[in-house]
Motif scaffolding. Structure first.
Motif, PDB file in Angstrom:
ATOM      1  N   ASP A 170       1.285 -20.156   4.041  1.00 63.86           N
ATOM      2  CA  ASP A 170       0.026 -19.410   4.062  1.00 63.86           C
ATOM      3  C   ASP A 170       0.392 -17.954   4.308  1.00 63.86           C
ATOM      4  O   ASP A 170       0.972 -17.626   5.339  1.00 63.86           O
ATOM      5  CB  ASP A 170      -0.863 -19.954   5.181  1.00 63.86           C
ATOM      6  CG  ASP A 170      -2.218 -19.273   5.231  1.00 63.86           C
ATOM      7  OD1 ASP A 170      -2.569 -18.538   4.291  1.00 63.86           O
ATOM      8  OD2 ASP A 170      -2.926 -19.481   6.235  1.00 63.86           O
ATOM      9  N   LEU A 171       0.073 -17.077   3.361  1.00 69.12           N
ATOM     10  CA  LEU A 171       0.470 -15.680   3.480  1.00 69.12           C
ATOM     11  C   LEU A 171      -0.628 -14.773   4.022  1.00 69.12           C
ATOM     12  O   LEU A 171      -0.349 -13.674   4.485  1.00 69.12           O
ATOM     13  CB  LEU A 171       0.949 -15.152   2.126  1.00 69.12           C
ATOM     14  CG  LEU A 171       2.173 -15.859   1.552  1.00 69.12           C
ATOM     15  CD1 LEU A 171       2.517 -15.286   0.182  1.00 69.12           C
ATOM     16  CD2 LEU A 171       3.358 -15.772   2.498  1.00 69.12           C
ATOM     17  N   GLY A 172      -1.888 -15.210   3.954  1.00 70.63           N
ATOM     18  CA  GLY A 172      -2.947 -14.384   4.505  1.00 70.63           C
ATOM     19  C   GLY A 172      -4.304 -14.680   3.898  1.00 70.63           C
ATOM     20  O   GLY A 172      -4.487 -15.626   3.141  1.00 70.63           O
ATOM     21  N   THR A 173      -5.267 -13.841   4.258  1.00 74.03           N
ATOM     22  CA  THR A 173      -6.644 -13.954   3.781  1.00 74.03           C
ATOM     23  C   THR A 173      -7.109 -12.577   3.345  1.00 74.03           C
ATOM     24  O   THR A 173      -6.811 -11.576   4.004  1.00 74.03           O
ATOM     25  CB  THR A 173      -7.563 -14.486   4.896  1.00 74.03           C
ATOM     26  OG1 THR A 173      -7.067 -15.749   5.335  1.00 74.03           O
ATOM     27  CG2 THR A 173      -8.999 -14.650   4.430  1.00 74.03           C
ATOM     28  N   ILE A 174      -7.829 -12.540   2.228  1.00 80.91           N
ATOM     29  CA  ILE A 174      -8.403 -11.285   1.753  1.00 80.91           C
ATOM     30  C   ILE A 174      -9.777 -11.598   1.148  1.00 80.91           C
ATOM     31  O   ILE A 174      -9.908 -12.544   0.365  1.00 80.91           O
ATOM     32  CB  ILE A 174      -7.485 -10.573   0.738  1.00 80.91           C
ATOM     33  CG1 ILE A 174      -8.062  -9.208   0.373  1.00 80.91           C
ATOM     34  CG2 ILE A 174      -7.215 -11.415  -0.478  1.00 80.91           C
ATOM     35  CD1 ILE A 174      -7.103  -8.312  -0.396  1.00 80.91           C
ATOM     36  N   ALA A 175     -10.782 -10.838   1.553  1.00 77.54           N
ATOM     37  CA  ALA A 175     -12.141 -10.983   1.022  1.00 77.54           C
ATOM     38  C   ALA A 175     -12.617 -12.434   1.046  1.00 77.54           C
ATOM     39  O   ALA A 175     -13.209 -12.916   0.086  1.00 77.54           O
ATOM     40  CB  ALA A 175     -12.232 -10.401  -0.379  1.00 77.54           C
ATOM     41  N   MET A 178       1.707  -8.452   4.690  1.00 77.02           N
ATOM     42  CA  MET A 178       1.337  -7.037   4.770  1.00 77.02           C
ATOM     43  C   MET A 178       2.440  -6.169   4.171  1.00 77.02           C
ATOM     44  O   MET A 178       2.179  -5.105   3.667  1.00 77.02           O
ATOM     45  CB  MET A 178       1.066  -6.626   6.224  1.00 77.02           C
ATOM     46  CG  MET A 178      -0.174  -7.316   6.811  1.00 77.02           C
ATOM     47  SD  MET A 178      -1.692  -6.940   5.903  1.00 77.02           S
ATOM     48  CE  MET A 178      -1.878  -5.215   6.247  1.00 77.02           C
ATOM     49  N   GLU A 179       3.655  -6.647   4.245  1.00 78.98           N
ATOM     50  CA  GLU A 179       4.787  -5.965   3.625  1.00 78.98           C
ATOM     51  C   GLU A 179       5.122  -6.709   2.337  1.00 78.98           C
ATOM     52  O   GLU A 179       4.911  -7.917   2.246  1.00 78.98           O
ATOM     53  CB  GLU A 179       5.999  -5.969   4.564  1.00 78.98           C
ATOM     54  CG  GLU A 179       5.783  -5.186   5.842  1.00 78.98           C
ATOM     55  CD  GLU A 179       5.582  -3.698   5.588  1.00 78.98           C
ATOM     56  OE1 GLU A 179       6.245  -3.147   4.677  1.00 78.98           O
ATOM     57  OE2 GLU A 179       4.756  -3.100   6.288  1.00 78.98           O
TER      58      GLU A 179
END
Length: 126
Positions: free
Chosen positions: A44-49, A4-5
């Motif tokens: 793993d940095l995240g999920t988007i769409a 997020m940052e």
């Protein structure tokens, strides 16, 4: 971890582990040994769409793999991917190279300038 940052994709810390026995290529594989010198790391940095994104890194050396569906951008390092199945031309890897891999591809990775680090995007797995 969630990105997020802003993060520095080249310097983000990753913890390496030895590759698995089946991934070994070369003299160690023919002797039934593990190649302890070749390692990989993952964040793993995240999920988007509906897609996961993160960082993956490999030390100098060689390994085989069975790929999942993904697109990746090389951030650092150099090397090449050779394809066993389906047969296709090798791909040279260097910073800025964008590659799409398909689920089930059988590959061999050879890393010269290490670590090879990539930012990947892949379908989210439940």
């Amino acid at each position: 971890m969630s990105a997020m940052e802003p993060i520095d994709a080249r310097e983000f810390p990753l913890d390496h582990e030895p590759i698995e026995d089946w991934q070994t290529i070369g003299a160690a594989a023919s002797a039934g040994e593990t190649d302890d010198a070749t390692t990989t790391a993952f964040a793993d940095l995240g999920t988007i769409a509906g897609a996961d994104y993160g960082l993956w890194e490999m030390s100098a050396g060689a390994m085989r793999d069975v790929e999942g569906e993904e697109v990746f951008l090389v951030v650092s390092g150099t090397g090449r991917i050779e394809f066993d199945e389906p047969v296709r031309s090798d791909i040279a890897l260097a910073p800025g190279t964008l590659v799409r891999l398909e689920d089930g591809m059988k590959t061999r990775w050879f890393i010269d300038e290490a670590p090879l680090r990539k930012l990947f995007i892949a379908p989210h797995e439940d």
